[in-house]
Design an enzyme around this catalytic site. Structure first.
Site, PDB file in Angstrom:
ATOM      1  N   TYR A  54       0.842  -1.193   0.000  1.00  0.00           N
ATOM      2  CA  TYR A  54       0.000   0.000   0.000  1.00  0.00           C
ATOM      3  C   TYR A  54       0.885   1.253   0.000  1.00  0.00           C
ATOM      4  O   TYR A  54       1.710   1.444   0.899  1.00  0.00           O
ATOM      5  CB  TYR A  54      -0.946   0.032   1.209  1.00  0.00           C
ATOM      6  CG  TYR A  54      -1.991  -1.073   1.240  1.00  0.00           C
ATOM      7  CD1 TYR A  54      -2.226  -1.886   0.130  1.00  0.00           C
ATOM      8  CD2 TYR A  54      -2.762  -1.296   2.377  1.00  0.00           C
ATOM      9  CE1 TYR A  54      -3.181  -2.899   0.153  1.00  0.00           C
ATOM     10  CE2 TYR A  54      -3.726  -2.306   2.411  1.00  0.00           C
ATOM     11  CZ  TYR A  54      -3.924  -3.104   1.297  1.00  0.00           C
ATOM     12  OH  TYR A  54      -4.871  -4.101   1.335  1.00  0.00           O
ATOM     13  N   SER A 154      -4.782 -14.469   1.392  1.00  0.00           N
ATOM     14  CA  SER A 154      -5.720 -13.505   0.809  1.00  0.00           C
ATOM     15  C   SER A 154      -5.937 -13.856  -0.654  1.00  0.00           C
ATOM     16  O   SER A 154      -4.975 -13.918  -1.422  1.00  0.00           O
ATOM     17  CB  SER A 154      -5.180 -12.076   0.938  1.00  0.00           C
ATOM     18  OG  SER A 154      -6.092 -11.163   0.375  1.00  0.00           O
ATOM     19  N   GLY A 286     -13.093   1.016   4.952  1.00  0.00           N
ATOM     20  CA  GLY A 286     -12.084   1.994   4.541  1.00  0.00           C
ATOM     21  C   GLY A 286     -12.709   3.370   4.560  1.00  0.00           C
ATOM     22  O   GLY A 286     -13.926   3.501   4.402  1.00  0.00           O
ATOM     23  N   GLN A 292     -16.709   9.680   7.411  1.00  0.00           N
ATOM     24  CA  GLN A 292     -17.070   8.351   6.881  1.00  0.00           C
ATOM     25  C   GLN A 292     -16.888   7.276   7.952  1.00  0.00           C
ATOM     26  O   GLN A 292     -17.670   6.334   8.035  1.00  0.00           O
ATOM     27  CB  GLN A 292     -16.204   8.016   5.658  1.00  0.00           C
ATOM     28  CG  GLN A 292     -16.467   8.922   4.459  1.00  0.00           C
ATOM     29  CD  GLN A 292     -15.456   8.697   3.331  1.00  0.00           C
ATOM     30  OE1 GLN A 292     -14.465   7.987   3.501  1.00  0.00           O
ATOM     31  NE2 GLN A 292     -15.704   9.315   2.185  1.00  0.00           N
ATOM     32  N   ASN A 296     -19.819   4.849   8.948  1.00  0.00           N
ATOM     33  CA  ASN A 296     -19.711   3.413   8.650  1.00  0.00           C
ATOM     34  C   ASN A 296     -19.753   2.545   9.906  1.00  0.00           C
ATOM     35  O   ASN A 296     -20.290   1.436   9.897  1.00  0.00           O
ATOM     36  CB  ASN A 296     -18.423   3.131   7.879  1.00  0.00           C
ATOM     37  CG  ASN A 296     -18.394   3.851   6.540  1.00  0.00           C
ATOM     38  OD1 ASN A 296     -19.420   4.338   6.073  1.00  0.00           O
ATOM     39  ND2 ASN A 296     -17.230   3.925   5.930  1.00  0.00           N
TER      40      ASN A 296
HETATM   41  P1  NDP Z   1     -14.634   0.130   0.647  1.00  0.00           P
HETATM   42  O1  NDP Z   1     -15.123  -0.653  -0.502  1.00  0.00           O
HETATM   43  O2  NDP Z   1     -15.548   0.281   1.798  1.00  0.00           O
HETATM   44  O3  NDP Z   1     -14.216   1.578   0.099  1.00  0.00           O
HETATM   45  C1  NDP Z   1     -13.765   2.554   0.977  1.00  0.00           C
HETATM   46  C2  NDP Z   1     -13.788   3.911   0.278  1.00  0.00           C
HETATM   47  O4  NDP Z   1     -15.136   4.279  -0.036  1.00  0.00           O
HETATM   48  C3  NDP Z   1     -13.245   4.992   1.179  1.00  0.00           C
HETATM   49  O5  NDP Z   1     -11.853   5.083   1.162  1.00  0.00           O
HETATM   50  C4  NDP Z   1     -13.957   6.210   0.642  1.00  0.00           C
HETATM   51  O6  NDP Z   1     -13.271   6.634  -0.522  1.00  0.00           O
HETATM   52  C5  NDP Z   1     -15.329   5.653   0.277  1.00  0.00           C
HETATM   53  N1  NDP Z   1     -16.256   5.704   1.424  1.00  0.00           N
HETATM   54  C6  NDP Z   1     -16.160   5.045   2.591  1.00  0.00           C
HETATM   55  N2  NDP Z   1     -17.192   5.326   3.393  1.00  0.00           N
HETATM   56  C7  NDP Z   1     -17.970   6.179   2.725  1.00  0.00           C
HETATM   57  C8  NDP Z   1     -19.180   6.811   3.042  1.00  0.00           C
HETATM   58  N3  NDP Z   1     -19.798   6.607   4.206  1.00  0.00           N
HETATM   59  N4  NDP Z   1     -19.739   7.642   2.110  1.00  0.00           N
HETATM   60  C9  NDP Z   1     -19.128   7.858   0.916  1.00  0.00           C
HETATM   61  N5  NDP Z   1     -17.965   7.278   0.558  1.00  0.00           N
HETATM   62  C10 NDP Z   1     -17.384   6.433   1.454  1.00  0.00           C
HETATM   63  O7  NDP Z   1     -13.307  -0.478   1.241  1.00  0.00           O
HETATM   64  P2  NDP Z   1     -11.809  -0.526   0.643  1.00  0.00           P
HETATM   65  O8  NDP Z   1     -11.818  -0.847  -0.798  1.00  0.00           O
HETATM   66  O9  NDP Z   1     -11.098   0.704   1.083  1.00  0.00           O
HETATM   67  O10 NDP Z   1     -11.251  -1.775   1.427  1.00  0.00           O
HETATM   68  C11 NDP Z   1     -11.226  -1.767   2.859  1.00  0.00           C
HETATM   69  C12 NDP Z   1      -9.942  -2.371   3.351  1.00  0.00           C
HETATM   70  O11 NDP Z   1      -9.849  -3.721   2.913  1.00  0.00           O
HETATM   71  C13 NDP Z   1      -8.662  -1.718   2.792  1.00  0.00           C
HETATM   72  O12 NDP Z   1      -8.300  -0.549   3.476  1.00  0.00           O
HETATM   73  C14 NDP Z   1      -7.659  -2.814   3.021  1.00  0.00           C
HETATM   74  O13 NDP Z   1      -7.246  -2.828   4.372  1.00  0.00           O
HETATM   75  C15 NDP Z   1      -8.478  -4.071   2.726  1.00  0.00           C
HETATM   76  N6  NDP Z   1      -8.268  -4.519   1.332  1.00  0.00           N
HETATM   77  C16 NDP Z   1      -7.644  -5.738   1.149  1.00  0.00           C
HETATM   78  C17 NDP Z   1      -7.389  -6.225  -0.105  1.00  0.00           C
HETATM   79  C18 NDP Z   1      -6.718  -7.544  -0.274  1.00  0.00           C
HETATM   80  O14 NDP Z   1      -6.315  -7.872  -1.396  1.00  0.00           O
HETATM   81  N7  NDP Z   1      -6.545  -8.306   0.760  1.00  0.00           N
HETATM   82  C19 NDP Z   1      -7.761  -5.456  -1.332  1.00  0.00           C
HETATM   83  C20 NDP Z   1      -8.440  -4.205  -1.035  1.00  0.00           C
HETATM   84  C21 NDP Z   1      -8.683  -3.785   0.253  1.00  0.00           C
HETATM   85  P3  NDP Z   1     -13.350   8.131  -1.133  1.00  0.00           P
HETATM   86  O15 NDP Z   1     -13.874   9.049  -0.060  1.00  0.00           O
HETATM   87  O16 NDP Z   1     -11.965   8.436  -1.544  1.00  0.00           O
HETATM   88  O17 NDP Z   1     -14.270   8.013  -2.290  1.00  0.00           O
END
Ligand code: NDP
Length: 328
Positions: A54, A154, A286, A292, A296
């Site tokens: 990351y 994973s 996230g 957020q 959440n």
């Molecule tokens: P989400 O699908 O929940 O997306 C999170 C993003 O959505 C935020 O960063 C924000 O982005 C937006 N968001 C979050 N809450 C809100 C809200 N209430 N209203 C509007 N927009 C919102 O999760 P992630 O894709 O971030 O994944 C979560 C975690 O999972 C990661 O941080 C990581 O630790 C893990 N992960 C693991 C992977 C793996 O391969 N093992 C791959 C991917 C993730 P913005 O505001 O910028 O639009």
């Protein structure tokens, strides 16, 4: 906040956790990371997810600095990291789970996180070029040396996880105990299909990722890609097709009345839906800003309101047939 056992291990994780993919370093510096992690911790979150890849190691540095500032008791929280893609292009340094890379990788992560150990260490993807036995031994050694307490996989295929479990059993090594798969209303086949065997037979846990499908399920992409969103970030153009897909957006819009009826937001409903699956140990959320996080982490209240009837309505929106309709 409710806590669930990480599979059949003795450790319990908050059912909602917090991860740093995309956000830390790119959208949130140390100050903002401290604010979001503090908000999560105050809501009862005890598990923080990271990975060496990351922001090319910078996400671990930000989390390390944030933890140093926050000064929490080390035993009050869990931190994870993940290794596979690597940080350099050397022949033995990328897309691999070889012994050298895993051991050098964990040492680098601990340095960046400023920690003596991580609680969970994941193999971020499977590696078809390294014998699984070599990876299992290296992960076992890392645990024996106290650099990680538990290890997991994973996005590994069912057959690969079984092989790792069997090797560990045969040699009395530390077994992997948890898988980290994607799980949200658009991506549910693997967790609800292939993996069911592990939960039942091996008590494997799951910490699931992208509950909002990168923000799509928050509903904010229904009027185009907002500038201040993940979809608007440089380097994330590859997400555009998914975030603007009309069929997906229509399903999200159809979900909105249900969220309203339950007294929550779309994001809360989408996260709450993940919580309804009893095989999920923790849903990794996230956020790019603290508002957020507050929104959440109230998803647990909505989960309690999702009845089997509401579940059926959600399934209908996402084109999932009832079980008995599938049986013919
Ligand atoms: P989400 O699908 O929940 O997306 C999170 C993003 O959505 C935020 O960063 C924000 O982005 C937006 N968001 C979050 N809450 C809100 C809200 N209430 N209203 C509007 N927009 C919102 O999760 P992630 O894709 O971030 O994944 C979560 C975690 O999972 C990661 O941080 C990581 O630790 C893990 N992960 C693991 C992977 C793996 O391969 N093992 C791959 C991917 C993730 P913005 O505001 O910028 O639009």
């Amino acid at each position: 906040m409710k806590y669930r056992h990480l599979g059949r291990t003795g450790i319990r994780v908050s059912e909602l956790s917090f991860g740093s993919w995309v956000t830390f370093h790119n959208q949130a510096g140390v100050e903002s990371a401290v604010e979001m992690m503090a908000a999560a911790y105050d809501h009862g979150v005890n598990f923080f997810d990271n990975a060496e890849v990351y922001a090319s190691g910078k996400s671990e540095e930000v989390m390390g600095d944030a933890l140093k500032t926050l000064k929490w008791r080390r035993s009050s929280y869990l931190v994870s990291t993940k290794i596979y893609w690597g940080l350099h292009d050397g022949v033995n340094e990328k897309n691999t789970l070889n012994r050298k890379r895993l051991i050098e990788g964990i040492n680098g992560s601990l340095e960046r996180l400023q920690l003596d150990y991580v609680d969970l260490l994941y193999c971020h993807r499977p590696d078809a070029t390294t014998p699984i036995e070599e990876t299992v031994w290296a992960m076992h050694n890392i645990i024996e040396w106290g650099k990680a307490l538990y290890w997991g996989t994973s996005e590994w295929a069912a057959s690969e996880i079984i092989e790792a479990l069997q090797i560990a059993e045969r040699h009395h090594l530390h077994k992997p105990v948890v898988e980290q798969p994607q799980y949200n209303l658009f991506e549910r086949k693997r967790l609800e299909g292939d993996y069911v065997r592990f939960y039942n037979e091996y008590g494997y846990g799951t910490t699931t990722w992208s509950p909002l499908a990168s923000g799509l399920l928050s509903g904010k992409y229904n009027k185009g890609i907002p500038k201040d969103s993940r979809g608007g970030l440089k380097g994330y153009e590859w997400l555009h097709d998914r975030l603007t897909d009309q069929e997906r957006l229509a399903r999200v819009a159809a979900l909105e009345p249900i969220a309203k009826e339950l007294g929550g937001t779309l994001s809360q409903l989408a996260i709450a839906w993940c919580l309804k699956n009893p095989f999920v140990s923790s849903v990794i959320t996230g956020a790019s800003r603290v508002e957020q996080v507050h929104e959440n982490l109230k998803a647990g209240e909505i989960a309690d309101k999702i009845t089997p009837e509401v579940m059926e309505r959600i399934d209908a929106i996402f084109g999932v047939k009832k079980k008995d309709e599938d049986d013919d």
